[in-house]
Motif scaffolding. Structure first.
Motif, PDB file in Angstrom:
ATOM      1  N   LEU A  75     -17.076  10.074  15.278  1.00 36.02           N
ATOM      2  CA  LEU A  75     -17.961  11.038  14.504  1.00 36.02           C
ATOM      3  C   LEU A  75     -18.691  11.987  15.328  1.00 36.02           C
ATOM      4  CD1 LEU A  75     -19.258   8.660  11.607  1.00 36.02           C
ATOM      5  CD2 LEU A  75     -17.372  10.595  11.456  1.00 36.02           C
ATOM      6  N   ARG A  76     -18.486  12.016  16.565  1.00 30.10           N
ATOM      7  CA  ARG A  76     -19.465  12.838  17.519  1.00 30.10           C
ATOM      8  C   ARG A  76     -18.945  14.185  17.356  1.00 30.10           C
ATOM      9  NH1 ARG A  76     -18.491  10.192  23.209  1.00 30.10           N
ATOM     10  NH2 ARG A  76     -16.399  10.203  22.485  1.00 30.10           N
ATOM     11  N   ARG A  77     -17.699  14.595  16.747  1.00 27.11           N
ATOM     12  CA  ARG A  77     -17.268  15.815  16.421  1.00 27.11           C
ATOM     13  C   ARG A  77     -16.197  16.002  15.018  1.00 27.11           C
ATOM     14  NH1 ARG A  77     -14.688  15.198  21.501  1.00 27.11           N
ATOM     15  NH2 ARG A  77     -12.480  14.933  21.538  1.00 27.11           N
ATOM     16  N   PRO A  78     -16.187  16.988  14.220  1.00 25.91           N
ATOM     17  CA  PRO A  78     -15.544  16.738  12.871  1.00 25.91           C
ATOM     18  C   PRO A  78     -14.103  16.557  13.457  1.00 25.91           C
ATOM     19  CG  PRO A  78     -16.199  18.984  13.198  1.00 25.91           C
ATOM     20  CD  PRO A  78     -16.912  18.096  14.597  1.00 25.91           C
ATOM     21  N   GLY A  79     -13.288  16.288  12.261  1.00 23.76           N
ATOM     22  CA  GLY A  79     -11.743  16.255  12.190  1.00 23.76           C
ATOM     23  C   GLY A  79     -11.175  14.556  12.526  1.00 23.76           C
ATOM     24  N   GLY A  80     -12.190  13.609  12.718  1.00 29.38           N
ATOM     25  CA  GLY A  80     -11.671  12.570  13.189  1.00 29.38           C
ATOM     26  C   GLY A  80     -10.667  11.892  12.274  1.00 29.38           C
ATOM     27  N   LEU A  81      -9.796  10.834  12.532  1.00 30.73           N
ATOM     28  CA  LEU A  81      -8.790  10.158  11.662  1.00 30.73           C
ATOM     29  C   LEU A  81      -9.047   8.813  11.982  1.00 30.73           C
ATOM     30  CD1 LEU A  81      -6.588  10.243   9.661  1.00 30.73           C
ATOM     31  CD2 LEU A  81      -4.861  10.545  11.973  1.00 30.73           C
ATOM     32  N   VAL A  82      -8.874   8.030  10.879  1.00 29.72           N
ATOM     33  CA  VAL A  82      -9.014   6.550  11.123  1.00 29.72           C
ATOM     34  C   VAL A  82      -7.776   6.203  10.258  1.00 29.72           C
ATOM     35  CG1 VAL A  82      -9.983   4.211  10.496  1.00 29.72           C
ATOM     36  CG2 VAL A  82     -11.552   6.458  11.183  1.00 29.72           C
ATOM     37  N   VAL A  83      -6.789   5.149  10.998  1.00 31.19           N
ATOM     38  CA  VAL A  83      -5.637   4.801  10.214  1.00 31.19           C
ATOM     39  C   VAL A  83      -5.547   3.242  10.337  1.00 31.19           C
ATOM     40  CG1 VAL A  83      -2.908   4.525  10.300  1.00 31.19           C
ATOM     41  CG2 VAL A  83      -4.196   6.539  10.997  1.00 31.19           C
ATOM     42  N   GLU A  84      -5.890   2.605   9.067  1.00 31.32           N
ATOM     43  CA  GLU A  84      -5.949   1.203   8.932  1.00 31.32           C
ATOM     44  C   GLU A  84      -4.440   0.819   8.755  1.00 31.32           C
ATOM     45  OE1 GLU A  84      -8.278  -1.194   9.382  1.00 31.32           O
ATOM     46  OE2 GLU A  84      -9.893   0.466   9.992  1.00 31.32           O
ATOM     47  N   VAL A  85      -3.907   0.058   9.597  1.00 29.02           N
ATOM     48  CA  VAL A  85      -2.461  -0.359   9.433  1.00 29.02           C
ATOM     49  C   VAL A  85      -2.434  -2.028   8.853  1.00 29.02           C
ATOM     50  CG1 VAL A  85      -0.330  -0.919  10.411  1.00 29.02           C
ATOM     51  CG2 VAL A  85      -1.798   0.597  11.651  1.00 29.02           C
ATOM     52  N   THR A  86      -1.618  -2.089   7.575  1.00 28.21           N
ATOM     53  CA  THR A  86      -1.460  -3.244   6.815  1.00 28.21           C
ATOM     54  C   THR A  86       0.190  -3.374   6.667  1.00 28.21           C
ATOM     55  OG1 THR A  86      -2.504  -4.337   5.161  1.00 28.21           O
ATOM     56  CG2 THR A  86      -1.697  -1.949   4.821  1.00 28.21           C
ATOM     57  N   ASP A  87       0.132  -4.139   5.649  1.00 34.46           N
ATOM     58  CA  ASP A  87       1.611  -4.791   5.053  1.00 34.46           C
ATOM     59  C   ASP A  87       1.449  -4.661   3.748  1.00 34.46           C
ATOM     60  OD1 ASP A  87       4.241  -5.592   4.905  1.00 34.46           O
ATOM     61  OD2 ASP A  87       3.580  -7.535   4.788  1.00 34.46           O
ATOM     62  N   GLY A  88       2.417  -3.347   3.255  1.00 35.83           N
ATOM     63  CA  GLY A  88       2.410  -3.115   1.885  1.00 35.83           C
ATOM     64  C   GLY A  88       1.553  -2.076   1.397  1.00 35.83           C
ATOM     65  N   THR A  89       2.036  -1.258   0.483  1.00 35.73           N
ATOM     66  CA  THR A  89       1.293  -0.232  -0.260  1.00 35.73           C
ATOM     67  C   THR A  89       0.249  -0.742  -1.210  1.00 35.73           C
ATOM     68  OG1 THR A  89       2.752   0.372  -1.920  1.00 35.73           O
ATOM     69  CG2 THR A  89       3.163   1.459   0.200  1.00 35.73           C
ATOM     70  N   ALA A  90      -0.584   0.058  -1.607  1.00 34.16           N
ATOM     71  CA  ALA A  90      -1.556  -0.510  -2.546  1.00 34.16           C
ATOM     72  C   ALA A  90      -0.912  -0.506  -3.862  1.00 34.16           C
ATOM     73  CB  ALA A  90      -2.655   0.483  -2.952  1.00 34.16           C
ATOM     74  N   ASP A  91       0.096   0.009  -4.372  1.00 37.11           N
ATOM     75  CA  ASP A  91       0.698  -0.062  -5.409  1.00 37.11           C
ATOM     76  C   ASP A  91       1.741  -1.418  -5.446  1.00 37.11           C
ATOM     77  OD1 ASP A  91      -0.333   2.028  -6.798  1.00 37.11           O
ATOM     78  OD2 ASP A  91       1.431   3.249  -6.009  1.00 37.11           O
ATOM     79  N   TYR A  92       2.368  -1.467  -4.209  1.00 34.67           N
ATOM     80  CA  TYR A  92       3.228  -2.784  -4.096  1.00 34.67           C
ATOM     81  C   TYR A  92       2.545  -4.103  -4.293  1.00 34.67           C
ATOM     82  CZ  TYR A  92       7.271  -5.508  -2.580  1.00 34.67           C
ATOM     83  OH  TYR A  92       8.104  -6.583  -2.592  1.00 34.67           O
ATOM     84  N   ASN A  93       1.393  -3.996  -3.465  1.00 35.88           N
ATOM     85  CA  ASN A  93       0.739  -5.233  -3.279  1.00 35.88           C
ATOM     86  C   ASN A  93      -0.112  -5.557  -4.798  1.00 35.88           C
ATOM     87  OD1 ASN A  93       1.808  -5.436  -0.780  1.00 35.88           O
ATOM     88  ND2 ASN A  93      -0.204  -5.117   0.014  1.00 35.88           N
ATOM     89  N   ALA A  94      -0.544  -4.685  -5.475  1.00 36.42           N
ATOM     90  CA  ALA A  94      -1.202  -4.816  -6.519  1.00 36.42           C
ATOM     91  C   ALA A  94      -0.504  -5.874  -7.678  1.00 36.42           C
ATOM     92  CB  ALA A  94      -1.719  -3.556  -7.375  1.00 36.42           C
ATOM     93  N   THR A  95       0.844  -5.848  -7.784  1.00 38.99           N
ATOM     94  CA  THR A  95       1.449  -6.602  -8.821  1.00 38.99           C
ATOM     95  C   THR A  95       2.646  -7.433  -8.192  1.00 38.99           C
ATOM     96  OG1 THR A  95       3.141  -5.058  -8.852  1.00 38.99           O
ATOM     97  CG2 THR A  95       1.350  -4.773 -10.349  1.00 38.99           C
ATOM     98  N   ARG A  96       2.323  -8.012  -6.810  1.00 40.26           N
ATOM     99  CA  ARG A  96       3.166  -8.889  -6.286  1.00 40.26           C
ATOM    100  C   ARG A  96       2.312  -9.877  -5.246  1.00 40.26           C
ATOM    101  NH1 ARG A  96       5.374  -4.020  -6.837  1.00 40.26           N
ATOM    102  NH2 ARG A  96       7.498  -3.950  -7.607  1.00 40.26           N
ATOM    103  N   TYR A  97       2.760 -11.097  -5.371  1.00 48.39           N
ATOM    104  CA  TYR A  97       2.204 -12.137  -4.504  1.00 48.39           C
ATOM    105  C   TYR A  97       2.872 -12.053  -3.030  1.00 48.39           C
ATOM    106  CZ  TYR A  97       1.592 -16.988  -2.953  1.00 48.39           C
ATOM    107  OH  TYR A  97       1.222 -17.936  -2.032  1.00 48.39           O
ATOM    108  N   ARG A  98       1.863 -11.970  -2.201  1.00 46.37           N
ATOM    109  CA  ARG A  98       2.383 -11.612  -0.800  1.00 46.37           C
ATOM    110  C   ARG A  98       2.380 -12.958   0.202  1.00 46.37           C
ATOM    111  NH1 ARG A  98       3.231  -6.671   1.218  1.00 46.37           N
ATOM    112  NH2 ARG A  98       4.522  -7.841   2.239  1.00 46.37           N
ATOM    113  N   VAL A  99       3.075 -13.857   0.176  1.00 48.22           N
ATOM    114  CA  VAL A  99       3.461 -14.789   1.219  1.00 48.22           C
ATOM    115  C   VAL A  99       2.467 -16.121   0.629  1.00 48.22           C
ATOM    116  CG1 VAL A  99       3.516 -15.663   3.442  1.00 48.22           C
ATOM    117  CG2 VAL A  99       4.281 -13.630   2.912  1.00 48.22           C
TER     118      VAL A  99
END
Length: 209
Positions: A50-74
């Protein structure tokens, strides 16, 4: 830019074991590795971002929100870990929105990592040989593919349009036009829904690359 892909808990989850049968210590350790580490990293790294504008945070996971919302994952522990990271990205998006930064959740598809290639006893040059054992492996992608998704996001002057969203490598390939190392654009999560989960549907990546 912060790409938060801390994990290292593959050896801890127990496939399809209900919570009362899953080893509790292993399950709780999995959650610490999957969630606490992301929060700790965000706490210490975001003041730098945040020291300067334009920053990007990428949180890497497994599955999209839509996919994981209705499926049991392991297992419950794995399911919670992967869906929690998506919510971390959403919440970070809220906290960063007025500070000139963007946060997203990003999932690869079926990753053809070094560990996966070793598991199947193949190399990148002959990875399709593994499809004889696991036919749906045909939709797999190299780690470079999701890396190119990150690069595309980082180079987008309008990346804030994605703030708080759950994204996939296949989805972003369609938006930004990048491809995997073989020149194709595998769309794993659409394949999972339309082929893997459809009874009797034969394996085959035609139309999904």
């Amino acid at each position: 830019m912060l790409v938060n892909d801390i994990w290292g808990a593959e050896h801890l989850f127990e496939w399809n074991a209900p919570v009362w049968e899953h080893d509790l210590d292993r399950g709780l350790r999995l959650l610490r590795l999957a969630i606490d580490t992301h929060l700790i990293t965000a706490h210490h790294a975001l003041p730098l971002l945040l020291r300067r504008p334009g920053g990007l945070v990428v949180e890497v996971t497994d599955g999209t929100a839509d996919y994981n919302a209705t499926r049991y994952r392991v297992s419950l522990f794995y399911h919670l870990a992967k869906t929690a990271v998506i919510r971390v990205a959403w919440a970070l998006g809220e906290e960063l929105r007025d500070r000139g930064a963007t946060a997203v959740a990003l999932t690869p598809g079926w990753m053809r990592s070094e560990a996966m290639l070793e598991h199947y006893g193949v190399e990148e040059r002959n990875w399709r040989d593994a499809c004889e054992r696991t036919p749906h492996f045909c939709i797999s992608e190299t780690p470079r593919y999701v890396g190119r998704a990150v690069a595309a996001l980082a180079g987008d002057p309008e990346v804030a349009r994605w703030n708080g969203r759950s994204l996939s490598s296949g989805e972003l390939a369609g938006v930004y036009g990048f491809a995997d190392l073989d020149g194709t654009q595998p769309d794993c999560w659409r394949y999972m829904v339309e082929v893997v989960e459809r009874d009797g549907a034969p394996a085959g990546d035609a139309g999904y690359r």
